[in-house]
Design a protein around this motif. Structure first.
Motif: not given
Lengths: 213, 176
Positions: B146-147, B128, B142-143, B136, B131-132, B101, B138, B106
């Motif tokens: 964020r999205t 996206e 959480e993803a 990373q 990737r998260l 993370a 998440y 990254e």
């Protein structure tokens, strides 16, 4: 485990190996095909009216169709046990071949019987018996090809399993032709397709998991 | 690709020559390390290398010394790469190691490598969330925050995106 320890472990396990050969695999399958057919005929499973049947175009249609598909399918499958080879092009040709065979059946049918009473001609009780026997006869080749697939290194396991399924199912149908009492192209097209399709589906579902490497 | 002697070394290994085999494994290990570093998240590289070496060990009888070694090695490595991409679908989507993370990490993961090029071919919503969540570490929730996607949609996009990646790798292999 560190990389060096891992290398040492692999080296300590090193033994001389016999190289895989597509020709040797092909010979094993050819011998199995011949053995199964010989046993099937030797135990008296062939239909009693064979001389009459051999005069009918539909007998030769089903025999040649199944035989050609089985041999081509086995060649595609065995070639794809090599990690560098892709079975996709061969599978496309196999698919074309299956449709050409079925299409040829319609011509044979039209020349032989004409239209009418299609459902009655399907005779589902006998049809299910045919499906069962065909699938049973497909077991030895699917096991042998599956074993060779596991020994090889197919990198397209799904497509290779499909080729194995088509080859084994077509061979089971080929052997069954000698006992199958029906010469009706419609009956043959439908029930042979069901039997071969089921066996191919089972091979497609099971073999990738059983031969994973 | 690689050293022209690899085919001869593998041929010797097939006959049981341990010293040649050890040398070959060391060189293949280094080559595979580079291969997977460009194609997988860092946390998966070492496992992928050892898994591929083990597959090479088990399937060494399928190499034909009359053919070039490179395509054989590349086919085995690509098969294992696809295997790893598929495994990412079912791998836990949260609680990956903390180091994944870190933002700088990254960048090193996704900059100018094959994986990033492949991700760019996906729909933005799919790349996206992959990737998260997968790179990373998440969580799905959480993803989603964020999205702006729902949690269910994040899962669907990860599943479809990874499936698409696998298909792309397969297609590239067929086209080569």
């Amino acid at each position: 485990m560190t990389n060096n320890e891992f290398y040492d472990r692999l080296v300590s396990d090193l033994k001389p190996v016999g190289r895989r050969s597509a020709l040797a695999d092909g010979l094993i399958i050819a011998m199995l095909f011949a053995l199964e057919l010989a046993i099937f005929l030797a135990v008296g499973m062939a239909r009693s009216d064979m001389p009459v049947a051999m005069e009918m175009p539909s007998f030769w249609w089903k025999l040649c169709s199944c035989g050609i598909i089985a041999i081509c399918g086995a060649m595609v499958a065995i070639a794809s046990f090599n990690p560098v080879a892709s079975p996709l092009r061969g599978l496309r040709w196999l698919l074309v071949m299956v449709f050409v065979c079925i299409g040829a059946g319609w011509f044979v049918d039209a020349a032989q019987n004409g239209a009418g009473a299609l459902i009655a001609r399907l005779d589902w009780q006998d049809g299910l018996q045919c499906v069962y026997k065909m699938m049973l006869l497909s077991v030895p080749p699917v096991v042998a090809l599956g074993w060779l697939m596991r020994r090889g290194a197919p990198t397209y396991p799904g497509a290779t399993a499909l080729a194995v399924g088509v080859a084994a199912a077509a061979w089971g149908a080929f052997v069954f032709v000698f006992a199958c009492p029906s010469d009706d192209p419609l009956y043959i097209a439908v029930w042979y397709l069901v039997g071969c399709g089921l066996l191919t589906l089972v091979a497609r579902v099971l073999l990738p998991a059983l031969t994973r490497w | 690709m690689g050293n022209g002697d690899w085919g001869a070394w593998m041929s010797a290994a097939q006959s049981g020559d341990a010293s040649m085999y050890h040398r070959l494994l060391q060189e293949l290990g280094a080559w595979l390390q580079r291969y997977f570093t460009r194609r997988l998240p860092p946390g998966m590289v070492d496992d992928a290398v050892q898994d591929t070496l083990f597959a090479i060990h088990q399937k060494r009888h399928t190499y034909d010394p009359s053919r070039p070694f490179g395509p054989w090695l590349a086919a085995v490595a690509r098969y294992k790469w696809i295997d790893r991409l598929r495994a990412m679908k079912s791998a836990p989507t949260e609680a990956l190691s903390e180091e994944l993370a870190v933002p700088d990490h990254e960048e090193s993961v996704t900059s100018a490598n094959s994986l990033e090029r492949l991700l760019q071919t996906l729909k933005p919503a799919q790349s996206e969330v992959i990737r998260l969540v997968k790179l990373q570490g998440y969580s799905i929730e959480e993803a989603a925050r964020r999205t702006g996607q729902s949690a269910a949609l994040v899962k669907v996009n990860i599943h479809r995106g990874l499936g698409r990646l696998t298909a792309l790798v397969r297609k590239q292999a067929d086209d080569e």
